[in-house]
Design a protein around this motif. Structure first.
Motif, PDB file in Angstrom:
ATOM      1  N   LEU A 148       0.842  -1.201   0.000  1.00 35.33           N
ATOM      2  CA  LEU A 148       0.000   0.000   0.000  1.00 35.33           C
ATOM      3  C   LEU A 148       0.878   1.252   0.000  1.00 35.33           C
ATOM      4  O   LEU A 148       0.648   2.198  -0.764  1.00 35.33           O
ATOM      5  N   VAL A 149       1.893   1.229   0.835  1.00 38.40           N
ATOM      6  CA  VAL A 149       2.820   2.365   0.915  1.00 38.40           C
ATOM      7  C   VAL A 149       3.639   2.505  -0.372  1.00 38.40           C
ATOM      8  O   VAL A 149       3.766   3.599  -0.934  1.00 38.40           O
ATOM      9  N   SER A 150       4.178   1.374  -0.847  1.00 34.45           N
ATOM     10  CA  SER A 150       4.980   1.441  -2.071  1.00 34.45           C
ATOM     11  C   SER A 150       4.118   1.836  -3.270  1.00 34.45           C
ATOM     12  O   SER A 150       4.577   2.536  -4.179  1.00 34.45           O
ATOM     13  N   GLY A 151       2.847   1.413  -3.269  1.00 38.24           N
ATOM     14  CA  GLY A 151       1.932   1.807  -4.335  1.00 38.24           C
ATOM     15  C   GLY A 151       1.653   3.300  -4.328  1.00 38.24           C
ATOM     16  O   GLY A 151       1.552   3.934  -5.387  1.00 38.24           O
ATOM     17  N   ALA A 152       1.533   3.872  -3.131  1.00 40.33           N
ATOM     18  CA  ALA A 152       1.329   5.318  -3.025  1.00 40.33           C
ATOM     19  C   ALA A 152       2.541   6.076  -3.560  1.00 40.33           C
ATOM     20  O   ALA A 152       2.407   7.061  -4.304  1.00 40.33           O
ATOM     21  N   LEU A 153       3.738   5.620  -3.200  1.00 38.32           N
ATOM     22  CA  LEU A 153       4.948   6.253  -3.717  1.00 38.32           C
ATOM     23  C   LEU A 153       5.067   6.076  -5.222  1.00 38.32           C
ATOM     24  O   LEU A 153       5.522   6.986  -5.935  1.00 38.32           O
ATOM     25  N   LEU A 154       4.635   4.904  -5.723  1.00 37.11           N
ATOM     26  CA  LEU A 154       4.648   4.667  -7.164  1.00 37.11           C
ATOM     27  C   LEU A 154       3.720   5.641  -7.877  1.00 37.11           C
ATOM     28  O   LEU A 154       4.085   6.217  -8.913  1.00 37.11           O
ATOM     29  N   ASN A 172       9.528   3.300 -16.440  1.00 38.34           N
ATOM     30  CA  ASN A 172       9.118   1.985 -15.934  1.00 38.34           C
ATOM     31  C   ASN A 172      10.246   1.299 -15.166  1.00 38.34           C
ATOM     32  O   ASN A 172      10.003   0.636 -14.157  1.00 38.34           O
ATOM     33  N   ILE A 173      11.479   1.446 -15.653  1.00 40.66           N
ATOM     34  CA  ILE A 173      12.608   0.842 -14.939  1.00 40.66           C
ATOM     35  C   ILE A 173      12.764   1.467 -13.553  1.00 40.66           C
ATOM     36  O   ILE A 173      12.897   0.767 -12.542  1.00 40.66           O
ATOM     37  N   LEU A 174      12.747   2.795 -13.500  1.00 42.97           N
ATOM     38  CA  LEU A 174      12.934   3.468 -12.210  1.00 42.97           C
ATOM     39  C   LEU A 174      11.747   3.247 -11.282  1.00 42.97           C
ATOM     40  O   LEU A 174      11.926   3.122 -10.069  1.00 42.97           O
ATOM     41  N   ALA A 175      10.537   3.192 -11.834  1.00 43.36           N
ATOM     42  CA  ALA A 175       9.348   2.974 -11.001  1.00 43.36           C
ATOM     43  C   ALA A 175       9.391   1.588 -10.352  1.00 43.36           C
ATOM     44  O   ALA A 175       9.115   1.433  -9.151  1.00 43.36           O
ATOM     45  N   SER A 176       9.735   0.565 -11.134  1.00 45.28           N
ATOM     46  CA  SER A 176       9.810  -0.787 -10.571  1.00 45.28           C
ATOM     47  C   SER A 176      10.961  -0.904  -9.574  1.00 45.28           C
ATOM     48  O   SER A 176      10.854  -1.617  -8.564  1.00 45.28           O
ATOM     49  N   ALA A 177      12.050  -0.190  -9.843  1.00 47.56           N
ATOM     50  CA  ALA A 177      13.163  -0.191  -8.883  1.00 47.56           C
ATOM     51  C   ALA A 177      12.746   0.480  -7.578  1.00 47.56           C
ATOM     52  O   ALA A 177      13.104   0.018  -6.481  1.00 47.56           O
ATOM     53  N   LEU A 178      11.970   1.553  -7.687  1.00 48.62           N
ATOM     54  CA  LEU A 178      11.514   2.282  -6.492  1.00 48.62           C
ATOM     55  C   LEU A 178      10.679   1.400  -5.577  1.00 48.62           C
ATOM     56  O   LEU A 178      10.926   1.326  -4.365  1.00 48.62           O
ATOM     57  N   VAL A 179       9.682   0.712  -6.146  1.00 45.10           N
ATOM     58  CA  VAL A 179       8.808  -0.112  -5.292  1.00 45.10           C
ATOM     59  C   VAL A 179       9.579  -1.293  -4.716  1.00 45.10           C
ATOM     60  O   VAL A 179       9.304  -1.740  -3.589  1.00 45.10           O
ATOM     61  N   THR A 180      10.565  -1.797  -5.441  1.00 50.79           N
ATOM     62  CA  THR A 180      11.377  -2.905  -4.916  1.00 50.79           C
ATOM     63  C   THR A 180      12.211  -2.440  -3.729  1.00 50.79           C
ATOM     64  O   THR A 180      12.345  -3.162  -2.728  1.00 50.79           O
ATOM     65  N   ILE A 181      12.778  -1.243  -3.825  1.00 47.32           N
ATOM     66  CA  ILE A 181      13.560  -0.686  -2.714  1.00 47.32           C
ATOM     67  C   ILE A 181      12.678  -0.520  -1.474  1.00 47.32           C
ATOM     68  O   ILE A 181      13.081  -0.857  -0.352  1.00 47.32           O
ATOM     69  N   VAL A 182      11.465  -0.011  -1.669  1.00 45.30           N
ATOM     70  CA  VAL A 182      10.545   0.177  -0.536  1.00 45.30           C
ATOM     71  C   VAL A 182      10.229  -1.166   0.112  1.00 45.30           C
ATOM     72  O   VAL A 182      10.232  -1.299   1.348  1.00 45.30           O
ATOM     73  N   GLY A 201       5.310  -8.244  -6.075  1.00 45.62           N
ATOM     74  CA  GLY A 201       4.328  -8.553  -7.118  1.00 45.62           C
ATOM     75  C   GLY A 201       3.130  -7.625  -7.074  1.00 45.62           C
ATOM     76  O   GLY A 201       2.689  -7.113  -8.102  1.00 45.62           O
ATOM     77  N   GLY A 202       2.582  -7.397  -5.882  1.00 48.38           N
ATOM     78  CA  GLY A 202       1.449  -6.485  -5.760  1.00 48.38           C
ATOM     79  C   GLY A 202       1.817  -5.060  -6.104  1.00 48.38           C
ATOM     80  O   GLY A 202       1.043  -4.323  -6.724  1.00 48.38           O
ATOM     81  N   SER A 203       3.038  -4.651  -5.742  1.00 48.86           N
ATOM     82  CA  SER A 203       3.462  -3.267  -5.956  1.00 48.86           C
ATOM     83  C   SER A 203       3.655  -2.919  -7.422  1.00 48.86           C
ATOM     84  O   SER A 203       3.442  -1.773  -7.831  1.00 48.86           O
ATOM     85  N   ILE A 204       4.065  -3.904  -8.236  1.00 51.45           N
ATOM     86  CA  ILE A 204       4.319  -3.608  -9.647  1.00 51.45           C
ATOM     87  C   ILE A 204       3.094  -3.822 -10.537  1.00 51.45           C
ATOM     88  O   ILE A 204       3.128  -3.469 -11.721  1.00 51.45           O
ATOM     89  N   ILE A 205       2.017  -4.360  -9.973  1.00 52.70           N
ATOM     90  CA  ILE A 205       0.808  -4.607 -10.767  1.00 52.70           C
ATOM     91  C   ILE A 205       0.309  -3.335 -11.468  1.00 52.70           C
ATOM     92  O   ILE A 205      -0.101  -3.390 -12.638  1.00 52.70           O
ATOM     93  N   PRO A 206       0.307  -2.149 -10.816  1.00 52.42           N
ATOM     94  CA  PRO A 206      -0.163  -0.949 -11.524  1.00 52.42           C
ATOM     95  C   PRO A 206       0.653  -0.597 -12.769  1.00 52.42           C
ATOM     96  O   PRO A 206       0.173   0.155 -13.624  1.00 52.42           O
ATOM     97  N   LEU A 207       1.860  -1.141 -12.880  1.00 48.01           N
ATOM     98  CA  LEU A 207       2.690  -0.869 -14.049  1.00 48.01           C
ATOM     99  C   LEU A 207       2.399  -1.820 -15.206  1.00 48.01           C
ATOM    100  O   LEU A 207       2.762  -1.541 -16.357  1.00 48.01           O
ATOM    101  N   VAL A 208       1.753  -2.936 -14.931  1.00 42.58           N
ATOM    102  CA  VAL A 208       1.547  -3.974 -15.939  1.00 42.58           C
ATOM    103  C   VAL A 208       0.492  -3.534 -16.956  1.00 42.58           C
ATOM    104  O   VAL A 208      -0.637  -3.199 -16.576  1.00 42.58           O
TER     105      VAL A 208
END
Length: 262
Positions: A148-154, A172-182, A201-208
């Protein structure tokens, strides 16, 4: 029908098709809608060739003379199915005689502008989607809260940084890296057991790009091989960017810490 009327009708049909195409509609649906609109206003000889990133249109007047020819480039875009539904509904109402040509043109302009979506609502939806998908992928409530938090930052990153300053690939590369770091920070800085696969997996779903991927398969199934291939290629590029972003962060984490709990 006068030549000017033919031009206006076909331009109106093209604008309706453009809205649908750039917002995720299938090729056959765009082509069918454009034909219905032009036919409803009396143009019987309108010809449309629709690709995933372009529309080619020609038209004839009553005497069979070519009086309209236009090519319009449409960049591969995201999906806004609300606009697709609105144009579809408009085409039905046009076929039922509820709109004059000028009224239809004004309505299409309104659909194109659309209702401005609140940035807060977009961030909230991205955050909520990430959290819920994390739980659906087998995570705990705590994993869902982390997503939820990583999704908000995304959501904030995509609205205020990626869409304004970055290319699609870099964003997309930086966004997926950001949620992974969180997600890694939640895993390393808390004592609660976590499921990293579910969180990431849940955090990157909005990018798919699910709509584009499915429509690409449908277009190929309908025989629109060029358009389907372009959409699939665009979707696969996004998948690759997500994999690069996530994989790079996890690899760096392994090198620094010596391991990671999956």
């Amino acid at each position: 029908m006068e030549e000017l009327d033919v031009n206006k009708v076909l331009e109106t049909s093209m604008e309706a098709g453009r809205i649908m195409l750039e917002n995720g509609a299938e090729i056959f649906r765009v082509d069918d809608t454009m034909k219905r609109i032009s036919s409803a206003f009396g143009v019987k000889e309108g010809s449309f060739f629709v690709l995933s990133n372009g529309i080619f249109t020609t038209g004839l007047d009553e005497k069979g003379n070519k009086c309209f020819a236009k090519v319009e480039h449409i960049p591969v875009h995201g999906a806004d199915l609300e606009k697709v539904i609105e144009v579809n509904q408009l085409s039905r109402e046009i076929c039922n005689g509820k709109y004059t040509l000028d009224e239809a043109r004004e309505r299409i302009k309104e659909i194109r502008i659309g209702k401005k979506k609140s940035k807060k609502l977009q961030v909230f939806a991205t955050s909520l989607g990430a959290g819920c998908f994390s739980v659906l992928l087998g995570g705990t409530i705590w994993d869902g809260m982390a997503s939820l938090v990583s999704g908000a930052l995304l959501g904030l990153f995509m609205i205020f940084v990626s869409s304004k300053y970055l290319s699609k690939i870099t964003g997309n590369i930086l966004a997926s890296a950001l949620v992974t770091i969180v997600c890694l920070l939640f895993n390393d800085l808390t004592s609660v057991p976590t499921n990293m696969m579910a969180m990431i997996g849940g955090s990157i779903i909005p990018l798919v790009p699910g709509v584009a991927f499915v429509n690409g398969i449908r277009d190929i199934g309908d025989g629109d091989y060029i358009s389907g291939t372009v959409r699939l290629l665009d979707s696969m590029m996004v998948f690759l960017c997500i994999a690069v972003g996530v994989g790079a962060v996890l690899s760096i984490s392994v090198m620094i810490t010596g391991g990671i709990v999956i």
